[in-house]
Scaffold this motif. Structure first.
Motif, mmCIF file in Angstrom:
data_model
loop_
_atom_site.group_PDB
_atom_site.id
_atom_site.type_symbol
_atom_site.label_atom_id
_atom_site.label_comp_id
_atom_site.label_asym_id
_atom_site.label_seq_id
_atom_site.Cartn_x
_atom_site.Cartn_y
_atom_site.Cartn_z
ATOM 1 N N PRO A 76 0.817 -1.215 0.000
ATOM 2 C CA PRO A 76 0.000 0.000 0.000
ATOM 3 C C PRO A 76 0.857 1.275 0.000
ATOM 4 C CG PRO A 76 -0.572 -1.444 1.851
ATOM 5 C CD PRO A 76 0.620 -2.035 1.171
ATOM 6 N N ALA A 77 0.320 2.323 -0.550
ATOM 7 C CA ALA A 77 1.046 3.588 -0.688
ATOM 8 C C ALA A 77 1.642 4.067 0.639
ATOM 9 C CB ALA A 77 0.117 4.652 -1.267
ATOM 10 N N HIS A 78 0.881 3.974 1.705
ATOM 11 C CA HIS A 78 1.361 4.519 2.988
ATOM 12 C C HIS A 78 2.498 3.700 3.606
ATOM 13 C CE1 HIS A 78 -1.591 1.539 4.374
ATOM 14 N NE2 HIS A 78 -0.961 1.552 5.532
ATOM 15 N N LYS A 79 2.817 2.541 3.030
ATOM 16 C CA LYS A 79 3.906 1.710 3.545
ATOM 17 C C LYS A 79 5.118 1.680 2.615
ATOM 18 C CE LYS A 79 1.078 -1.276 6.382
ATOM 19 N NZ LYS A 79 0.758 -2.658 6.738
ATOM 20 N N ARG A 80 5.104 2.471 1.567
ATOM 21 C CA ARG A 80 6.180 2.427 0.573
ATOM 22 C C ARG A 80 7.368 3.327 0.885
ATOM 23 N NH1 ARG A 80 3.900 1.371 -5.477
ATOM 24 N NH2 ARG A 80 2.470 -0.292 -4.875
ATOM 25 N N GLN A 81 7.244 4.229 1.808
ATOM 26 C CA GLN A 81 8.294 5.195 2.121
ATOM 27 C C GLN A 81 8.654 6.033 0.896
ATOM 28 O OE1 GLN A 81 11.063 2.282 3.969
ATOM 29 N NE2 GLN A 81 10.924 3.647 5.739
ATOM 30 N N ILE A 82 7.609 6.483 0.211
ATOM 31 C CA ILE A 82 7.762 7.324 -0.967
ATOM 32 C C ILE A 82 7.037 8.640 -0.708
ATOM 33 C CG2 ILE A 82 7.168 7.596 -3.407
ATOM 34 C CD1 ILE A 82 7.478 4.578 -3.728
ATOM 35 N N GLY A 83 7.738 9.743 -0.911
ATOM 36 C CA GLY A 83 7.120 11.061 -0.818
ATOM 37 C C GLY A 83 6.585 11.443 -2.185
ATOM 38 N N TYR A 84 5.419 12.045 -2.206
ATOM 39 C CA TYR A 84 4.783 12.414 -3.483
ATOM 40 C C TYR A 84 4.298 13.857 -3.390
ATOM 41 C CZ TYR A 84 1.543 12.238 -7.463
ATOM 42 O OH TYR A 84 0.893 12.482 -8.641
ATOM 43 N N LEU A 85 4.751 14.681 -4.315
ATOM 44 C CA LEU A 85 4.345 16.079 -4.370
ATOM 45 C C LEU A 85 3.586 16.292 -5.674
ATOM 46 C CD1 LEU A 85 4.440 18.871 -3.072
ATOM 47 C CD2 LEU A 85 6.656 19.213 -4.153
ATOM 48 N N PRO A 86 2.244 16.376 -5.598
ATOM 49 C CA PRO A 86 1.445 16.523 -6.826
ATOM 50 C C PRO A 86 1.530 17.929 -7.407
ATOM 51 C CG PRO A 86 0.026 16.573 -4.906
ATOM 52 C CD PRO A 86 1.416 16.300 -4.412
ATOM 53 N N GLN A 87 0.986 18.088 -8.598
ATOM 54 C CA GLN A 87 1.013 19.375 -9.295
ATOM 55 C C GLN A 87 0.440 20.513 -8.465
ATOM 56 O OE1 GLN A 87 -0.832 19.186 -13.147
ATOM 57 N NE2 GLN A 87 0.363 17.414 -13.775
ATOM 58 N N ASP A 88 -0.652 20.255 -7.788
ATOM 59 C CA ASP A 88 -1.344 21.331 -7.077
ATOM 60 C C ASP A 88 -0.976 21.429 -5.596
ATOM 61 O OD1 ASP A 88 -2.562 19.087 -6.074
ATOM 62 O OD2 ASP A 88 -4.577 19.623 -6.720
#
Length: 186
Positions: A76-88
């Protein structure tokens, strides 16, 4: 070992093929840009890596561990240790700047406050902004708050989806340079 390894990943939405047989290897510590015209699948690819979407074909690995494959295996996304900064930037309008930055942080309040203060300094935000609401900030300030929130949990991989597209040209160049330096330091 590669930080990110994407093998023959595809994703469709009904009849629309958003991503088709993408292979990508990103070494640890690298800055990699995915470029293409509007509608070419850049955001979909980032959403697949982040775990917001599941691939129809192929597999995604981070540091040798499988994140997702077409067989249904998916961290799941919350367990991937990936930061995500969307366009907005996607700041929560009902939360203050401090609450937006601290969203998702766990542990004692004192520890969370220290991390928020560290991120405010790292992103060169004024500490006086912590009590403000997102609508009270400029576009550049909102992007820095969103970046601080994305960095809060110390991700192993950062994904930025055209986060500066809404900024004017001068601010875009300055913010891009500052973010590159910030990511290198983080």
């Amino acid at each position: 070992m590669s930080a990110l390894d994407i093998r023959a990943v595809s994703k469709s939405y009904g009849r629309v093929r958003a991503v088709q047989s993408v292979d990508l290897v990103v070494p640890s510590g690298a800055h990699t840009a995915i470029v293409g015209p509007s509608g070419s699948g850049k955001t979909t690819l980032l959403r697949l890596i982040a775990g917001f979407e599941a691939p129809d074909a192929g597999s995604i690995f981070m540091n040798g561990a499988m994140l997702a494959d077409a067989g249904g295996a998916m961290i799941p996304a919350h367990k991937r240790q990936i930061g995500y900064l969307p366009q907005d930037g996607a700041l929560f309008p009902h939360l203050t700047v401090a609450e937006n930055i601290g969203f998702g942080l766990t542990g004692p309040a004192e520890e969370k406050s220290r991390r928020i203060a560290e991120l405010v300094e790292m992103t060169t935000l004024d500490r006086a902004m912590l009590a403000r609401w997102p609508h009270e900030l400029s576009g550049g300030q909102q992007q820095r708050v969103a970046l601080a929130r994305a960095l809060a949990q110390r991700p192993k991989l950062m994904l930025l989806d055209e986060p500066f597209s809404a900024l004017d040209t001068g601010l875009r160049a300055a913010t891009r340079k500052a973010v590159t330096q910030l990511l290198d330091a983080a």
